[in-house]
Design a protein around this motif. Structure first.
Motif, PDB file in Angstrom:
ATOM      1  N   LEU A   8      73.540  40.406 -48.815  1.00 18.72           N
ATOM      2  CA  LEU A   8      72.441  41.311 -49.133  1.00 18.72           C
ATOM      3  C   LEU A   8      71.294  41.249 -48.129  1.00 18.72           C
ATOM      4  O   LEU A   8      70.533  42.191 -47.996  1.00 18.72           O
ATOM      5  N   SER A   9      71.185  40.131 -47.433  1.00 19.29           N
ATOM      6  CA  SER A   9      70.081  39.961 -46.487  1.00 19.29           C
ATOM      7  C   SER A   9      70.422  40.413 -45.074  1.00 19.29           C
ATOM      8  O   SER A   9      69.562  40.388 -44.200  1.00 19.29           O
ATOM      9  N   GLN A  10      71.647  40.822 -44.845  1.00 14.56           N
ATOM     10  CA  GLN A  10      72.045  41.306 -43.523  1.00 14.56           C
ATOM     11  C   GLN A  10      72.003  42.833 -43.529  1.00 14.56           C
ATOM     12  O   GLN A  10      72.439  43.465 -44.480  1.00 14.56           O
ATOM     13  N   HIS A  11      71.461  43.389 -42.450  1.00 13.49           N
ATOM     14  CA  HIS A  11      71.353  44.844 -42.394  1.00 13.49           C
ATOM     15  C   HIS A  11      71.393  45.322 -40.952  1.00 13.49           C
ATOM     16  O   HIS A  11      71.161  44.572 -40.018  1.00 13.49           O
ATOM     17  N   SER A  12      71.644  46.585 -40.809  1.00 12.70           N
ATOM     18  CA  SER A  12      71.625  47.242 -39.506  1.00 12.70           C
ATOM     19  C   SER A  12      70.178  47.605 -39.177  1.00 12.70           C
ATOM     20  O   SER A  12      69.376  47.900 -40.064  1.00 12.70           O
ATOM     21  N   ASP A  13      69.842  47.606 -37.902  1.00 12.78           N
ATOM     22  CA  ASP A  13      68.487  47.967 -37.486  1.00 12.78           C
ATOM     23  C   ASP A  13      68.325  49.458 -37.219  1.00 12.78           C
ATOM     24  O   ASP A  13      67.281  49.881 -36.741  1.00 12.78           O
ATOM     25  N   THR A  14      69.324  50.267 -37.546  1.00 14.94           N
ATOM     26  CA  THR A  14      69.168  51.710 -37.379  1.00 14.94           C
ATOM     27  C   THR A  14      68.220  52.245 -38.442  1.00 14.94           C
ATOM     28  O   THR A  14      68.152  51.720 -39.554  1.00 14.94           O
ATOM     29  N   ASN A  15      67.471  53.266 -38.100  1.00 21.33           N
ATOM     30  CA  ASN A  15      66.509  53.922 -38.998  1.00 21.33           C
ATOM     31  C   ASN A  15      65.359  53.024 -39.432  1.00 21.33           C
ATOM     32  O   ASN A  15      64.745  53.274 -40.463  1.00 21.33           O
ATOM     33  N   ILE A  16      65.065  51.980 -38.656  1.00 22.44           N
ATOM     34  CA  ILE A  16      63.903  51.155 -38.961  1.00 22.44           C
ATOM     35  C   ILE A  16      62.699  51.856 -38.350  1.00 22.44           C
ATOM     36  O   ILE A  16      62.631  52.083 -37.152  1.00 22.44           O
ATOM     37  N   THR A  17      61.752  52.226 -39.185  1.00 25.63           N
ATOM     38  CA  THR A  17      60.583  52.983 -38.752  1.00 25.63           C
ATOM     39  C   THR A  17      59.343  52.087 -38.729  1.00 25.63           C
ATOM     40  O   THR A  17      59.349  51.002 -39.316  1.00 25.63           O
ATOM     41  N   ASP A  18      58.305  52.539 -38.081  1.00 24.66           N
ATOM     42  CA  ASP A  18      57.033  51.820 -38.055  1.00 24.66           C
ATOM     43  C   ASP A  18      56.405  51.906 -39.448  1.00 24.66           C
ATOM     44  O   ASP A  18      56.122  52.999 -39.951  1.00 24.66           O
ATOM     45  N   ILE A  19      56.195  50.769 -40.079  1.00 28.06           N
ATOM     46  CA  ILE A  19      55.624  50.753 -41.429  1.00 28.06           C
ATOM     47  C   ILE A  19      54.237  50.116 -41.449  1.00 28.06           C
ATOM     48  O   ILE A  19      53.712  49.815 -42.523  1.00 28.06           O
ATOM     49  N   SER A  20      53.624  49.948 -40.296  1.00 22.32           N
ATOM     50  CA  SER A  20      52.336  49.255 -40.229  1.00 22.32           C
ATOM     51  C   SER A  20      51.232  49.969 -41.004  1.00 22.32           C
ATOM     52  O   SER A  20      50.258  49.339 -41.412  1.00 22.32           O
ATOM     53  N   HIS A  21      51.379  51.254 -41.245  1.00 24.15           N
ATOM     54  CA  HIS A  21      50.372  52.002 -42.005  1.00 24.15           C
ATOM     55  C   HIS A  21      50.909  52.501 -43.341  1.00 24.15           C
ATOM     56  O   HIS A  21      50.226  53.275 -44.025  1.00 24.15           O
ATOM     57  N   LYS A  22      52.093  52.056 -43.715  1.00 17.86           N
ATOM     58  CA  LYS A  22      52.697  52.477 -44.983  1.00 17.86           C
ATOM     59  C   LYS A  22      52.243  51.559 -46.116  1.00 17.86           C
ATOM     60  O   LYS A  22      51.982  50.372 -45.910  1.00 17.86           O
ATOM     61  N   LYS A  23      52.196  52.131 -47.315  1.00 23.46           N
ATOM     62  CA  LYS A  23      51.802  51.361 -48.499  1.00 23.46           C
ATOM     63  C   LYS A  23      52.969  51.294 -49.469  1.00 23.46           C
ATOM     64  O   LYS A  23      53.623  52.305 -49.732  1.00 23.46           O
ATOM     65  N   PHE A  24      53.204  50.093 -49.959  1.00 24.92           N
ATOM     66  CA  PHE A  24      54.340  49.825 -50.832  1.00 24.92           C
ATOM     67  C   PHE A  24      53.867  49.319 -52.189  1.00 24.92           C
ATOM     68  O   PHE A  24      53.008  48.449 -52.268  1.00 24.92           O
ATOM     69  N   GLY A  25      54.440  49.866 -53.239  1.00 25.71           N
ATOM     70  CA  GLY A  25      54.241  49.342 -54.580  1.00 25.71           C
ATOM     71  C   GLY A  25      55.502  48.607 -54.987  1.00 25.71           C
ATOM     72  O   GLY A  25      56.601  49.135 -54.832  1.00 25.71           O
ATOM     73  N   ILE A  26      55.343  47.389 -55.452  1.00 26.33           N
ATOM     74  CA  ILE A  26      56.499  46.614 -55.920  1.00 26.33           C
ATOM     75  C   ILE A  26      56.295  46.349 -57.402  1.00 26.33           C
ATOM     76  O   ILE A  26      55.305  45.749 -57.812  1.00 26.33           O
ATOM     77  N   VAL A  27      57.244  46.828 -58.201  1.00 23.40           N
ATOM     78  CA  VAL A  27      57.198  46.648 -59.651  1.00 23.40           C
ATOM     79  C   VAL A  27      58.216  45.560 -59.993  1.00 23.40           C
ATOM     80  O   VAL A  27      59.397  45.681 -59.660  1.00 23.40           O
TER      81      VAL A  27
END
Length: 158
Positions: A8-27
């Motif tokens: 589950l912790s391994q992933h491809s780096d394709t479609n990784i976008t800049d998230i430095s200004h993104k806001k995330f809600g974690i429920v």
């Protein structure tokens, strides 16, 4: 799904976008707290590793996984939130309760994403037992929280 062939912790780096200004809600579900805290830690670490700022990650707790859908809706209603990550764990028991909860949560989270037209990620474990949950919350099969965070990042890059 985690298996001996997919962590589950391994992933491809394709479609990784800049998230430095993104806001995330974690429920986060408080039920099965040992598991959900590990999922939360994995999600936050993955978001931070990929550039999310600490002050742009908001956490809201709900009593159980069933309540994740409404919690996600409340968070998704906030215009500034770019993506919502739902973290929970429903362990199979001796009754049909497991089936009803898992079905309701999956549909509820899906509907919130469609209603608000933003990524609302299903980071809910549905294992048969406690050990399988531990194996997927930072154990031998990785961390579903990592996977949920990467999914949110990739969806923002869509």
């Amino acid at each position: 799904m985690a298996t001996s062939l997919k962590n589950l912790s391994q992933h491809s780096d394709t479609n990784i976008t800049d998230i430095s200004h993104k806001k995330f809600g974690i429920v986060v579900s408080e039920w099965n707290e040992e598991i959900t805290e590990s999922l939360y830690e994995g999600a936050v670490e993955t978001l931070r590793t990929h550039g999310a700022k600490k002050e742009n990650i908001y956490r809201k707790n709900v009593p159980g996984s069933f309540e994740l859908s409404l919690g996600a809706q409340w968070v998704a209603e906030v215009k500034e939130i770019d993506a919502v990550i739902c973290l929970g764990c429903v362990i199979q028991g001796e009754t049909k309760h497991f089936d009803f909860i898992c079905d309701a949560v999956a549909h509820g989270i899906t509907n919130v994403g469609l209603k608000y037209n933003k990524p609302v990620i299903f980071g809910v474990l549905t294992p048969d037992n406690q050990q399988q949950a531990l194996d997927r919350a930072g154990g031998k099969h990785g961390n579903k929280g990592d996977e949920a965070a990467i999914t949110a990042i990739k969806m923002l890059g869509f």
